[in-house]
Design a protein around this motif. Structure first.
Motif, PDB file in Angstrom:
ATOM      1  N   VAL A  30      81.715  19.823  36.450  1.00  0.00           N
ATOM      2  CA  VAL A  30      81.468  21.162  35.909  1.00  0.00           C
ATOM      3  C   VAL A  30      79.964  21.385  35.814  1.00  0.00           C
ATOM      4  CG1 VAL A  30      81.902  22.752  34.000  1.00  0.00           C
ATOM      5  CG2 VAL A  30      83.576  20.973  34.526  1.00  0.00           C
ATOM      6  N   CYS A 149      84.239  25.045  38.150  1.00  0.00           N
ATOM      7  CA  CYS A 149      84.948  23.953  37.486  1.00  0.00           C
ATOM      8  C   CYS A 149      85.880  23.330  38.509  1.00  0.00           C
ATOM      9  CB  CYS A 149      85.727  24.455  36.273  1.00  0.00           C
ATOM     10  SG  CYS A 149      86.704  23.183  35.436  1.00  0.00           S
ATOM     11  N   THR A 163      91.927  23.225  31.341  1.00  0.00           N
ATOM     12  CA  THR A 163      90.574  23.519  31.827  1.00  0.00           C
ATOM     13  C   THR A 163      90.317  25.027  31.845  1.00  0.00           C
ATOM     14  OG1 THR A 163      91.391  23.395  34.116  1.00  0.00           O
ATOM     15  CG2 THR A 163      90.363  21.421  33.191  1.00  0.00           C
ATOM     16  N   HIS A 167      87.113  26.165  29.667  1.00  0.00           N
ATOM     17  CA  HIS A 167      85.914  26.532  30.420  1.00  0.00           C
ATOM     18  C   HIS A 167      85.484  27.962  30.121  1.00  0.00           C
ATOM     19  CE1 HIS A 167      83.526  27.767  33.986  1.00  0.00           C
ATOM     20  NE2 HIS A 167      83.036  26.563  33.830  1.00  0.00           N
ATOM     21  N   THR A 176      79.783  21.153  27.819  1.00  0.00           N
ATOM     22  CA  THR A 176      80.318  20.754  29.122  1.00  0.00           C
ATOM     23  C   THR A 176      80.763  19.300  29.103  1.00  0.00           C
ATOM     24  OG1 THR A 176      78.764  22.303  30.155  1.00  0.00           O
ATOM     25  CG2 THR A 176      79.860  20.726  31.594  1.00  0.00           C
TER      26      THR A 176
END
Length: 222
Positions: A30, A149, A163, A167, A176
């Protein structure tokens, strides 16, 4: 001896032909403003047998470019060796540091040209003076996609929703890192082919920071 060995096998298993063994892993990368965080579990499995509990699946391609490996360990190790050699040669000839995009394109080209003979899904990420922190996902077959990502491996199928929920744009470095650790730990909890420890690699303009989280300290909590 052959007859004795076969006597311990069931009729069904004795008719099975040798084939490919299932493999699994969880890899992730990421980017954040000013750098990128890469992470991976450490379990290497051949079917139901765990061949290595603490493998390092984050390979260095250049001074600030790294690659997360999934699929066949032999294939991905050969790929990273080739790309590392070609990048070193390119840097000597041009007198410049390689960019993440150059490394990803080279990896994609080798994967695509040998797609019928390789079992390799990789994520290339790092920092360079042109794009800052960037991540490229190169799944089976040799496609290359720049992503905000990127996740891969057998464990990734369990954490797509997680995720997506965690994110957000312009996350800080600490946010992160926390996201990567939490996502991989949840994948390891669900995927039998992922496990061991979590290795992370933080790359930014100042350098490279490696870390690992032991299996008894994984962040499973909310």
């Amino acid at each position: 001896m052959a007859a004795l060995a076969n006597s311990f096998l069931s009729p069904e298993s004795s008719r099975l032909k040798p084939g490919e063994l299932s493999t699994g892993t969880t890899i992730m990368a990421v980017p954040f403003p000013g750098g990128v965080v890469l992470g991976a579990d450490s379990r290497v499995s051949t079917g139901t047998y765990i061949a290595n509990r603490t493998s390092d699946k984050i390979a260095q391609l250049s001074s600030k470019i790294f690659c997360c490996r999934s699929g066949s360990a032999a294939d991905t190790q050969a790929l990273t060796d080739y790309v590392r050699f070609y990048l070193q040669q390119w840097e000597v000839e041009t007198g410049r540091n390689a960019t993440v995009k150059v490394a990803a394109h080279l990896m994609r080209k080798i994967c695509y040209q040998n797609k019928d003979n390789l079992s390799a899904g990789v994520i290339v990420g790092g920092w360079d003076e042109v794009d800052g922190g960037s991540v490229y996902n190169i799944p089976l077959g040799g496609t290359m996609i720049k992503m905000d990502c990127a996740i891969g491996g057998s464990g990734s199928t369990y954490i797509y929703g997680l995720t997506d929920a965690l994110h957000k744009p312009n996350m800080t470095k600490a946010e992160t890192v926390a996201m990567v650790k939490k996502s991989i730990s949840h994948a390891m909890a669900r995927d039998g082919s992922s496990g061991g420890i979590i290795r992370t690699c933080i790359v930014d303009e100042s350098g490279v920071e490696r870390e690992y989280i032991p299996g008894n300290q994984l962040p499973y909590g909310p």
